[in-house]
Motif scaffolding. Structure first.
Motif, PDB file in Angstrom:
ATOM      1  N   LYS A  10     -29.339 -43.385   3.057  1.00  0.00           N
ATOM      2  CA  LYS A  10     -28.620 -42.110   3.062  1.00  0.00           C
ATOM      3  C   LYS A  10     -28.438 -41.588   4.482  1.00  0.00           C
ATOM      4  CE  LYS A  10     -29.868 -40.176  -1.430  1.00  0.00           C
ATOM      5  NZ  LYS A  10     -30.568 -39.098  -2.122  1.00  0.00           N
ATOM      6  N   GLU A  11     -29.492 -41.686   5.284  1.00  0.00           N
ATOM      7  CA  GLU A  11     -29.399 -41.227   6.670  1.00  0.00           C
ATOM      8  C   GLU A  11     -28.346 -42.028   7.440  1.00  0.00           C
ATOM      9  OE1 GLU A  11     -29.582 -38.908   9.727  1.00  0.00           O
ATOM     10  OE2 GLU A  11     -30.632 -38.470   7.847  1.00  0.00           O
ATOM     11  N   ARG A  14     -24.962 -40.763   6.324  1.00  0.00           N
ATOM     12  CA  ARG A  14     -24.700 -39.448   6.932  1.00  0.00           C
ATOM     13  C   ARG A  14     -24.330 -39.584   8.412  1.00  0.00           C
ATOM     14  NH1 ARG A  14     -29.783 -37.862   4.211  1.00  0.00           N
ATOM     15  NH2 ARG A  14     -29.182 -36.973   2.221  1.00  0.00           N
ATOM     16  N   ARG A  18     -20.801 -38.493  10.124  1.00  0.00           N
ATOM     17  CA  ARG A  18     -20.688 -37.596  11.288  1.00  0.00           C
ATOM     18  C   ARG A  18     -19.853 -38.248  12.382  1.00  0.00           C
ATOM     19  NH1 ARG A  18     -26.190 -36.557  10.297  1.00  0.00           N
ATOM     20  NH2 ARG A  18     -26.788 -38.021  11.931  1.00  0.00           N
TER      21      ARG A  18
END
Length: 123
Positions: A10-11, A14, A18
């Motif tokens: 997930k990181e 993300r 970004r």
């Protein structure tokens, strides 16, 4: 362990969002598959993937056959000035294929095959 990997995944998603200036859904779900036979060659021939494997293999090898056929055909056709291609008697005298033209064709084909194998190996 699976929860830790899911959080790392997930990181990573993300972070990429970004970088690309994209907003993600709040309810983003990431599933991590552990302990499955992913990445093994036998998976491609399992009942789940056999149709896709055969289809992609036909497309892949068909493209290679067409590509190599054109590489073999075009140098010889240019050398003979496309002599007799339309079925009519040509107005000019056709050039015969010489050992030199066949050697040039063999060089082109061998270089192309080496390039294809290198590209396939690097992919």
């Amino acid at each position: 362990s699976s929860g830790i990997n899911a959080e790392k995944a997930k990181e990573a998603v993300r972070f990429m969002a970004r970088l690309n200036g994209v907003e993600l859904h709040e309810g983003l779900e990431v599933k991590c598959f552990e302990g499955e036979d992913l990445g093994e060659l036998g998976v491609l021939f399992s009942a789940k993937y056999i149709k896709e494997t055969i289809l992609l293999s036909v497309i892949y090898f068909g493209n290679i056959l067409i590509f190599l056929s054109l590489i073999l055909f075009l140098p010889m056709a240019f050398n003979s000035e496309f002599c007799g291609g339309d079925g009519a008697v040509p107005e000019h005298k056709c050039k015969k294929l010489s050992q030199q033209s066949l050697l040039k064709t063999a060089i082109v084909i061998s270089a192309t095959i080496k390039g294809l194998l290198t590209a396939h190996g690097l992919s």
